[in-house]
Design a protein around this motif. Structure first.
Motif, PDB file in Angstrom:
ATOM      1  N   GLY A 171       0.655  -1.256  -0.124  1.00 22.59           N
ATOM      2  CA  GLY A 171      -0.011  -0.001   0.109  1.00 22.59           C
ATOM      3  C   GLY A 171       0.722   1.240   0.111  1.00 22.59           C
ATOM      4  N   PHE A 172       1.878   1.258   0.772  1.00 27.23           N
ATOM      5  CA  PHE A 172       2.901   2.446   0.769  1.00 27.23           C
ATOM      6  C   PHE A 172       3.591   2.467  -0.728  1.00 27.23           C
ATOM      7  CE2 PHE A 172       7.101   4.087   1.269  1.00 27.23           C
ATOM      8  CZ  PHE A 172       6.916   5.042   1.919  1.00 27.23           C
ATOM      9  N   VAL A 173       4.154   1.521  -1.348  1.00 29.03           N
ATOM     10  CA  VAL A 173       4.291   1.426  -2.834  1.00 29.03           C
ATOM     11  C   VAL A 173       3.535   2.100  -3.635  1.00 29.03           C
ATOM     12  CG1 VAL A 173       5.331   0.302  -4.416  1.00 29.03           C
ATOM     13  CG2 VAL A 173       6.116  -0.208  -2.305  1.00 29.03           C
ATOM     14  N   ALA A 174       2.041   1.666  -3.408  1.00 28.18           N
ATOM     15  CA  ALA A 174       1.139   2.066  -4.342  1.00 28.18           C
ATOM     16  C   ALA A 174       0.898   3.670  -3.970  1.00 28.18           C
ATOM     17  CB  ALA A 174      -0.133   1.353  -4.018  1.00 28.18           C
ATOM     18  N   LEU A 175       1.052   4.007  -2.685  1.00 31.61           N
ATOM     19  CA  LEU A 175       0.825   5.211  -2.552  1.00 31.61           C
ATOM     20  C   LEU A 175       2.095   6.356  -3.402  1.00 31.61           C
ATOM     21  CD1 LEU A 175      -0.360   8.167  -0.884  1.00 31.61           C
ATOM     22  CD2 LEU A 175       1.058   7.284   1.016  1.00 31.61           C
ATOM     23  N   VAL A 176       2.978   6.022  -3.044  1.00 30.15           N
ATOM     24  CA  VAL A 176       4.328   6.784  -3.896  1.00 30.15           C
ATOM     25  C   VAL A 176       3.991   6.715  -5.337  1.00 30.15           C
ATOM     26  CG1 VAL A 176       6.723   6.924  -4.154  1.00 30.15           C
ATOM     27  CG2 VAL A 176       5.722   6.021  -1.984  1.00 30.15           C
ATOM     28  N   ALA A 177       3.672   5.574  -5.873  1.00 32.48           N
ATOM     29  CA  ALA A 177       3.505   5.440  -7.284  1.00 32.48           C
ATOM     30  C   ALA A 177       2.274   6.327  -7.816  1.00 32.48           C
ATOM     31  CB  ALA A 177       3.177   3.800  -7.645  1.00 32.48           C
ATOM     32  N   GLY A 178       1.209   6.232  -6.876  1.00 35.71           N
ATOM     33  CA  GLY A 178       0.090   7.155  -6.949  1.00 35.71           C
ATOM     34  C   GLY A 178       0.072   8.361  -7.015  1.00 35.71           C
ATOM     35  N   ILE A 179       1.097   9.031  -6.122  1.00 37.70           N
ATOM     36  CA  ILE A 179       1.488  10.421  -5.950  1.00 37.70           C
ATOM     37  C   ILE A 179       2.429  10.847  -7.208  1.00 37.70           C
ATOM     38  CG2 ILE A 179       2.741  12.117  -4.893  1.00 37.70           C
ATOM     39  CD1 ILE A 179       2.291  10.669  -2.194  1.00 37.70           C
ATOM     40  N   ILE A 180       3.189  10.098  -7.625  1.00 39.57           N
ATOM     41  CA  ILE A 180       4.047  10.619  -8.930  1.00 39.57           C
ATOM     42  C   ILE A 180       3.207  10.382 -10.053  1.00 39.57           C
ATOM     43  CG2 ILE A 180       5.994   9.786 -10.283  1.00 39.57           C
ATOM     44  CD1 ILE A 180       7.184   8.662  -7.776  1.00 39.57           C
ATOM     45  N   TRP A 181       2.457   9.300 -10.136  1.00 37.24           N
ATOM     46  CA  TRP A 181       1.611   9.455 -11.714  1.00 37.24           C
ATOM     47  C   TRP A 181       0.485  10.226 -11.248  1.00 37.24           C
ATOM     48  CZ3 TRP A 181       2.956   7.301 -16.007  1.00 37.24           C
ATOM     49  CH2 TRP A 181       3.832   6.134 -15.900  1.00 37.24           C
ATOM     50  N   GLY A 182       0.070  10.574 -10.348  1.00 32.36           N
ATOM     51  CA  GLY A 182      -1.265  11.570 -10.119  1.00 32.36           C
ATOM     52  C   GLY A 182      -0.629  13.149 -10.428  1.00 32.36           C
ATOM     53  N   SER A 183       0.695  13.238 -10.000  1.00 28.68           N
ATOM     54  CA  SER A 183       1.263  14.546 -10.079  1.00 28.68           C
ATOM     55  C   SER A 183       1.599  14.820 -11.827  1.00 28.68           C
ATOM     56  CB  SER A 183       2.749  14.710  -9.559  1.00 28.68           C
ATOM     57  OG  SER A 183       3.304  15.861  -9.829  1.00 28.68           O
ATOM     58  N   LYS A 184       1.870  13.510 -12.609  1.00 30.34           N
ATOM     59  CA  LYS A 184       2.102  13.789 -13.854  1.00 30.34           C
ATOM     60  C   LYS A 184       0.827  13.923 -14.789  1.00 30.34           C
ATOM     61  CE  LYS A 184       4.968  10.843 -15.483  1.00 30.34           C
ATOM     62  NZ  LYS A 184       6.004  11.637 -16.352  1.00 30.34           N
ATOM     63  N   LEU A 185      -0.176  12.977 -14.373  1.00 32.88           N
ATOM     64  CA  LEU A 185      -1.457  13.042 -15.266  1.00 32.88           C
ATOM     65  C   LEU A 185      -2.821  13.184 -14.653  1.00 32.88           C
ATOM     66  CD1 LEU A 185      -0.923   9.108 -16.304  1.00 32.88           C
ATOM     67  CD2 LEU A 185      -0.088  11.120 -17.348  1.00 32.88           C
ATOM     68  N   GLY A 186      -2.494  13.802 -13.193  1.00 33.36           N
ATOM     69  CA  GLY A 186      -3.840  14.253 -12.755  1.00 33.36           C
ATOM     70  C   GLY A 186      -4.396  12.805 -12.142  1.00 33.36           C
ATOM     71  N   VAL A 187      -5.251  12.849 -10.798  1.00 35.25           N
ATOM     72  CA  VAL A 187      -5.793  11.878 -10.333  1.00 35.25           C
ATOM     73  C   VAL A 187      -7.083  11.418 -10.966  1.00 35.25           C
ATOM     74  CG1 VAL A 187      -6.731  10.780  -8.072  1.00 35.25           C
ATOM     75  CG2 VAL A 187      -4.507  12.105  -8.039  1.00 35.25           C
ATOM     76  N   GLN A 188      -7.181  10.512 -11.570  1.00 34.90           N
ATOM     77  CA  GLN A 188      -8.607  10.300 -12.121  1.00 34.90           C
ATOM     78  C   GLN A 188      -8.737   8.575 -12.301  1.00 34.90           C
ATOM     79  OE1 GLN A 188      -8.423  11.238 -16.535  1.00 34.90           O
ATOM     80  NE2 GLN A 188      -6.166  11.932 -16.197  1.00 34.90           N
ATOM     81  N   PHE A 189      -9.907   8.173 -12.488  1.00 36.92           N
ATOM     82  CA  PHE A 189      -9.981   6.722 -12.362  1.00 36.92           C
ATOM     83  C   PHE A 189      -9.513   5.963 -13.414  1.00 36.92           C
ATOM     84  CE2 PHE A 189     -12.957   8.044  -9.281  1.00 36.92           C
ATOM     85  CZ  PHE A 189     -13.245   7.021  -8.348  1.00 36.92           C
ATOM     86  N   SER A 190      -9.057   6.539 -14.469  1.00 31.84           N
ATOM     87  CA  SER A 190      -7.906   6.022 -15.664  1.00 31.84           C
ATOM     88  C   SER A 190      -6.743   5.465 -15.008  1.00 31.84           C
ATOM     89  CB  SER A 190      -7.903   6.529 -16.941  1.00 31.84           C
ATOM     90  OG  SER A 190      -7.587   7.788 -16.592  1.00 31.84           O
ATOM     91  N   LEU A 191      -6.388   6.267 -13.758  1.00 31.64           N
ATOM     92  CA  LEU A 191      -5.033   6.123 -13.202  1.00 31.64           C
ATOM     93  C   LEU A 191      -4.759   4.479 -12.833  1.00 31.64           C
ATOM     94  CD1 LEU A 191      -2.818   7.623 -12.305  1.00 31.64           C
ATOM     95  CD2 LEU A 191      -3.549   7.527 -10.071  1.00 31.64           C
ATOM     96  N   SER A 192      -5.721   3.574 -12.393  1.00 31.07           N
ATOM     97  CA  SER A 192      -5.834   2.287 -12.301  1.00 31.07           C
ATOM     98  C   SER A 192      -5.129   1.474 -13.321  1.00 31.07           C
ATOM     99  CB  SER A 192      -7.051   1.906 -11.771  1.00 31.07           C
ATOM    100  OG  SER A 192      -8.068   1.854 -12.657  1.00 31.07           O
TER     101      SER A 192
END
Length: 309
Positions: free
Chosen positions: A212-233
Motif C-alpha cells: 500500500g505504501f508503494v502504491a501510495l508513492v506510485a499514485g502520488i508520482i503518476w497523479g502529479s504527472k497525469l492528474g488523479v482520475q479513475f483511468s489511473l488504475s
C-alpha cells in the motif's frame, strides 16, 4: 546519437515508475502466493486519498501552507492504506487460507472493484491534482558533446530518483531488518516459517501495508504527472508485462523488467513507429511479455517450478 540517448533516458525514467508498481505485485505474491490484481486500484485509492486530504486538511485545521498540507496528507494517506491492508487480510485473505489460486485471484478482482467504488464514494469522481512541487522545466545535458544537448524532463528525472530511492530502502528493509528476514522466510516456505513461530497473519498485514505504501508513492508520482482520475488504475496494467518479464518472485527482476520495457517501448515507438504506423508504445510491452511466456515462462529472474510425478 544525442537523440538516441534522450530517448533511452526517457525510457529509463518511465521504466523506473513501472518497476515501482510491479514491486507491489512481487511483494504480495512472494509473501502470500496471491497475484494481486487489486494493485492498480490500490494506486488509485492511495492517490485519491492523498489528493483529497491535501485539500481537506488545511480547511479542517485552518492553515495555508502547501508543504505542511502535503506532509499531513501523506501521513493520513499512509494510515488509510494500512487500514486497507488490515481489512483485506482480516476480512478477505484470512478467510481464504489454503484455497485454490483461482479463488484468491477472484478475491483480488473483487477487492479491485470494491476499492474503486469506495474511492468514488469517499473522495468523489472528479479529476484531482497532486502538487508536491516537482519541477516542470526541461533540463539540457551534454550540450558541449551533442548539438542541442540532451533534453531531459526534470519532473521525470526527480520521479525516477524517488522511485529508485524507495526501491533501495525496500532492499535494505528486506536484507537488514528482522521483519524483512521474516518476510523472506515466509516467501521461501510458509509452513516452515510458521513452524518456527513467525505469525503469517501479521506478516501478511505488513506485506499488504508495504504494498500500500508503494502504491501510495506510485499514485502520488503518476497523479502529479497525469492528474488523479479513475483511468489511473489502468497504469498498473503496464506493470503486468514487467512482472512477467522480470519474474513473479524477483524484486530485482521487477526493477530490471521495468527498465527494459520502458526503454524498449520508447525506442520502438520513436524508431519503428514511423515505419509501422505508430502506436507501438501501447502494445510493445504485452507482445514482449507474450514472447517471454512462450520462451521462458518464469521470467528472467523468476524461480523455475518443477513438479515431479
Amino acid at each position: 546519437m544525442g537523440f538516441l540517448i534522450e530517448t533511452v533516458f526517457g525510457g529509463l525514467m518511465t521504466g523506473m515508475l513501472y518497476s515501482l508498481i510491479a514491486l507491489g505485485f512481487v511483494l504480495i505474491f512472494k509473501a502470500s502466493g496471491v497475484f494481486n490484481f487489486a494493485q492498480g486500484a490500490m494506486v488509485l485509492f492511495a492517490a485519491l486519498a492523498m489528493a483529497r486530504f491535501s485539500e481537506w486538511i488545511p480547511k479542517w485545521l485552518g492553515f495555508d501552507n502547501p508543504v505542511l498540507a502535503n506532509v499531513l496528507a501523506f501521513a493520513a494517506a499512509c494510515a488509510v492504506m494500512v487500514v486497507v491492508a488490515w481489512a483485506i487480510e482480516r476480512f478477505v485473505l484470512g478467510k481464504l487460507v489454503n484455497q485454490e489460486g483461482i479463488t484468491l485471484l477472484m478475491a483480488t478482482l473483487g477487492i479491485t472493484y470494491f476499492l474503486e467504488g469506495l474511492g468514488q464514494t469517499l473522495f468523489g469522481s472528479d479529476i484531482y491534482k497532486i502538487d508536491i512541487g516537482l519541477p516542470k522545466d526541461p533540463l539540457f545535458l551534454f550540450e558541449k558533446t551533442f548539438e542541442g544537448g540532451v533534453l531531459v524532463n526534470k519532473e521525470d528525472l526527480v520521479a525516477a530518483l524517488i522511485a529508485a530511492g524507495l526501491v533501495a530502502l525496500l532492499a535494505l528493509f528486506f536484507q537488514k531488518t528482522a521483519t524483512g528476514r521474516a518476510l523472506r522466510a515466509v516467501a521461501d516456505d510458509h509452513q516452515a516459517a510458521q513452524s518456527i513461530g513467525i505469525p503469517l497473519s501479521r506478516i501478511w498485514i505488513i506485506v499488504w501495508s508495504v504494498a500500500g505504501f508503494v502504491a501510495l508513492v506510485a499514485g502520488i508520482i503518476w497523479g502529479s504527472k497525469l492528474g488523479v482520475q479513475f483511468s489511473l488504475s489502468l497504469v498498473a496494467l503496464k506493470a503486468l508485462p514487467v512482472v512477467i518479464l522480470g519474474g513473479l518472485t524477483s524484486v530485482p527482476g521487477a526493477i530490471i523488467g521495468g527498465l527494459l520495457i520502458g526503454v524498449g517501448e520508447k525506442v520502438s515507438e520513436v524508431y519503428l513507429g514511423p515505419l509501422l504506423g505508430g502506436g507501438i508504445e501501447i502494445w510493445f510491452a504485452y507482445v514482449l511479455a507474450l514472447v517471454f511466456l512462450l520462451v521462458r515462462p518464469q521470467g528472467l529472474f523468476g524461480e523455475k517450478i518443477i513438479d515431479r510425478v
